[in-house]
Design an enzyme around this catalytic site. Sequence first.
Site, PDB file in Angstrom:
ATOM      1  N   GLU A 295     -16.725  -5.750   6.936  1.00 13.20           N
ATOM      2  CA  GLU A 295     -15.587  -6.475   6.657  1.00 13.20           C
ATOM      3  C   GLU A 295     -16.005  -7.887   6.883  1.00 13.20           C
ATOM      4  O   GLU A 295     -16.768  -8.273   7.661  1.00 13.20           O
ATOM      5  CB  GLU A 295     -14.340  -6.162   7.442  1.00 13.20           C
ATOM      6  CG  GLU A 295     -13.251  -7.114   7.271  1.00 13.20           C
ATOM      7  CD  GLU A 295     -11.879  -6.368   8.041  1.00 13.20           C
ATOM      8  OE1 GLU A 295     -11.654  -5.214   7.745  1.00 13.20           O
ATOM      9  OE2 GLU A 295     -11.098  -7.238   8.566  1.00 13.20           O
TER      10      GLU A 295
ATOM     11  N   ARG B  93      -3.891 -11.956   1.708  1.00 10.88           N
ATOM     12  CA  ARG B  93      -5.414 -11.755   1.553  1.00 10.88           C
ATOM     13  C   ARG B  93      -5.981 -13.208   1.994  1.00 10.88           C
ATOM     14  O   ARG B  93      -7.280 -13.067   2.414  1.00 10.88           O
ATOM     15  CB  ARG B  93      -5.783 -11.550   0.078  1.00 10.88           C
ATOM     16  CG  ARG B  93      -5.267 -10.177  -0.639  1.00 10.88           C
ATOM     17  CD  ARG B  93      -5.758  -9.196   0.414  1.00 10.88           C
ATOM     18  NE  ARG B  93      -5.403  -7.849  -0.149  1.00 10.88           N
ATOM     19  CZ  ARG B  93      -5.643  -6.598   0.354  1.00 10.88           C
ATOM     20  NH1 ARG B  93      -6.413  -6.522   1.246  1.00 10.88           N
ATOM     21  NH2 ARG B  93      -5.215  -5.379  -0.147  1.00 10.88           N
TER      22      ARG B  93
ATOM     23  N   TYR C  75       0.633  -1.202   0.130  1.00  7.10           N
ATOM     24  CA  TYR C  75      -0.024   0.003  -0.061  1.00  7.10           C
ATOM     25  C   TYR C  75       0.913   1.289   0.014  1.00  7.10           C
ATOM     26  O   TYR C  75       1.857   1.494   0.677  1.00  7.10           O
ATOM     27  CB  TYR C  75      -0.800  -0.024   1.357  1.00  7.10           C
ATOM     28  CG  TYR C  75      -2.164  -0.794   1.173  1.00  7.10           C
ATOM     29  CD1 TYR C  75      -2.298  -1.531   0.037  1.00  7.10           C
ATOM     30  CD2 TYR C  75      -3.038  -0.882   2.392  1.00  7.10           C
ATOM     31  CE1 TYR C  75      -3.645  -2.079   0.123  1.00  7.10           C
ATOM     32  CE2 TYR C  75      -4.050  -1.675   2.110  1.00  7.10           C
ATOM     33  CZ  TYR C  75      -4.532  -2.357   0.964  1.00  7.10           C
ATOM     34  OH  TYR C  75      -5.740  -2.992   1.036  1.00  7.10           O
TER      35      TYR C  75
END
Length: 315
Positions: free
Chosen positions: A309, A205, A192
């Site tokens: 989430e 992930r 990021y």
Amino acid sequence: MPLTLRSQLMPEAASGPDTGLRIRLREPAGIEAARGTLEIHPGLSPLAPDDYVEYWTAPGTPRSSREGPVHLLEHDDVLFASWTGPDHGLREQTEQAYQSLLAACRTRGYEHLARIWNFFGDIHGEEDGLERYQAFCVGRAAALEALQVPLASMPAATAIGGDRRQLVIYLIATRTPAKPLENPRQVSAYHYPARYSPKSPTFARATQLDTADGPLILLSGTASIVGHESRHPDDVVAQARETLANLQALHNTAGRKLPRPSWLRVYLRRPEDRPRVAAVLAEHYNAAHPGPIVQWVRGDICRRELLLEIEGVHA
């Protein structure tokens, strides 16, 4: 030889396994260690009427031990470990907790992190000039760098904010490596841009473990992020659909022939959004018979604009 590790989300009233790791969502946060079991209370509350217990089990008789604030439950191929304490000075506490946890795992020969969960209070508050989620990311990255954990070996992870100032971390470690999975729709979190945090979030992930029962896919907490940018601010329905598109991309990456998730946990910033998000999930999984078990939890997501989430397991 494949390891044996099983994951179940069962109603509280059901009779679950006698040994292994148990996650009960209740307050206050804490750890209960008994012979053959390690029970974690992350300090979050499920949304009524959901009352589930998350079980992780492996064969044999586990060995319980403790090193200071670190509780451990050791099987032949799998280790469950946990740490809890006040989250004042979150950056330093996180770094110390990760170093203690990983050192205890490595000492016992479990050198590979497969899955890790992180819960702490006031996730968007300020601490030492940083948002507390950023302080957490800095502390976590410092520990993983000091322990020389390569980016290509990062575990699946969740980080959620609660209403109480308590840091709870628990993990699954193995003797053999898990396979990290990345999402083609998203930039890897550890890449990021610096605008999100001085140190990027360090997790995969998802991770895949080859078990005696077949592939076990451990989904990280997943939100409405494409590339590295949040999508659909203030639109919980669109965020739910984007999140499910990300989960579907991970499923496709792991293998389209794998089963649908066996269970999911949905963290909601606003409990009143549950009916609309539930409708999106029902639409998405309408071909699955039965669909995944879903647990609903009140929790704060890492970015202020994100409203939900989702994490879970393909088993």
